[in-house]
Design an enzyme around this catalytic site. Structure first.
Site, short mmCIF file in Angstrom:
data_model
loop_
_atom_site.label_atom_id
_atom_site.label_comp_id
_atom_site.label_asym_id
_atom_site.label_seq_id
_atom_site.Cartn_x
_atom_site.Cartn_y
_atom_site.Cartn_z
CB CYS A 7 15.17 50.00 -1.62
SG CYS A 7 14.23 48.51 -2.03
CG ASN A 86 3.49 44.72 12.16
OD1 ASN A 86 2.98 43.92 12.93
ND2 ASN A 86 4.25 45.72 12.58
CG HIS A 97 11.78 46.56 1.72
ND1 HIS A 97 12.63 46.96 0.69
CD2 HIS A 97 12.38 45.47 2.27
CE1 HIS A 97 13.66 46.14 0.60
NE2 HIS A 97 13.54 45.23 1.57
CG HIS A 99 9.81 45.60 8.07
ND1 HIS A 99 9.01 46.07 7.06
CD2 HIS A 99 9.20 45.97 9.22
CE1 HIS A 99 7.97 46.70 7.56
NE2 HIS A 99 8.05 46.64 8.88
P1 5GP Z 1 5.91 48.41 10.33
O1 5GP Z 1 4.92 49.29 11.04
O2 5GP Z 1 5.84 48.61 8.83
O3 5GP Z 1 5.87 46.99 10.75
O4 5GP Z 1 7.34 48.92 10.82
C1 5GP Z 1 8.11 49.88 10.17
C2 5GP Z 1 9.23 50.24 11.12
O5 5GP Z 1 10.20 50.95 10.39
C3 5GP Z 1 8.79 51.13 12.28
O6 5GP Z 1 9.11 50.48 13.50
C4 5GP Z 1 9.56 52.43 12.07
O7 5GP Z 1 9.99 52.99 13.27
C5 5GP Z 1 10.73 51.97 11.20
N1 5GP Z 1 11.21 52.98 10.28
C6 5GP Z 1 10.47 53.70 9.39
N2 5GP Z 1 11.26 54.52 8.67
C7 5GP Z 1 12.53 54.31 9.12
C8 5GP Z 1 13.79 54.87 8.75
O8 5GP Z 1 13.91 55.73 7.88
N3 5GP Z 1 14.89 54.40 9.42
C9 5GP Z 1 14.80 53.45 10.38
N4 5GP Z 1 15.93 53.07 10.98
N5 5GP Z 1 13.62 52.90 10.75
C10 5GP Z 1 12.51 53.33 10.13
ZN ZN Z 2 12.29 48.31 -0.84
#
Ligand code: 5GP
Ligand code: ZN
Length: 113
Positions: A7, A86, A97, A99
């Site tokens: 967010c 995921n 959040h 994605h």
């Molecule tokens: P998940 O594991 O939840 O599917 O993926 C989260 C993704 O968000 C990861 O690939 C991680 O590298 C990315 N991520 C987490 N925090 C940040 C951030 O502050 N900035 C950016 N650009 N990516 C983030």
């Molecule tokens: Zn959010």
């Protein structure tokens, strides 16, 4: 949502590499890329995960799915790409959040880890 990092990024509270943005969605480069191209597409509305989607979110998610092809073209992913979301603990969702990861510019393997 005040303490949600995605967010904050979508609100421009924290600077990031913006790939695409409109009124309802935001696409930016992943901070820890797992492929030469790795971006994340999120709704600006805070929705935790796929499991939390409601019927009323269907048009938003539909437009996000359609936007992926434009984003992929603009990123030069004409040879293919992978879209991943995921959902929950077993899938190792680390940011609560919704994605969609868009990964490309390398050969993917299957099954995923
Ligand atoms: P998940 O594991 O939840 O599917 O993926 C989260 C993704 O968000 C990861 O690939 C991680 O590298 C990315 N991520 C987490 N925090 C940040 C951030 O502050 N900035 C950016 N650009 N990516 C983030
Ligand atoms: Zn959010």
């Amino acid at each position: 949502m005040a303490d949600c990092i995605f967010c904050m990024l979508a609100n421009h509270d924290i600077p990031t590499s913006v790939v695409y943005e409109d009124d309802e969605m935001f696409c930016f480069k992943d901070a820890d890329p797992q492929a030469p191209v790795h971006v994340l597409l999120i709704p600006k509305k805070h929705i935790e995960c796929l499991d939390d989607l409601k019927e009323e979110d269907a048009p938003l998610v539909g437009r996000m799915m359609l936007k992926i092809q434009d984003i992929a073209k603009n990123l030069g992913l004409e040879n293919g790409y992978r879209v991943v979301s995921n959902n929950g603990e077993d899938a190792f969702q680390t940011v609560k959040h919704l994605h969609f990861h868009i990964l490309g510019k390398r050969k993917m393997t299957w099954p995923p880890g």
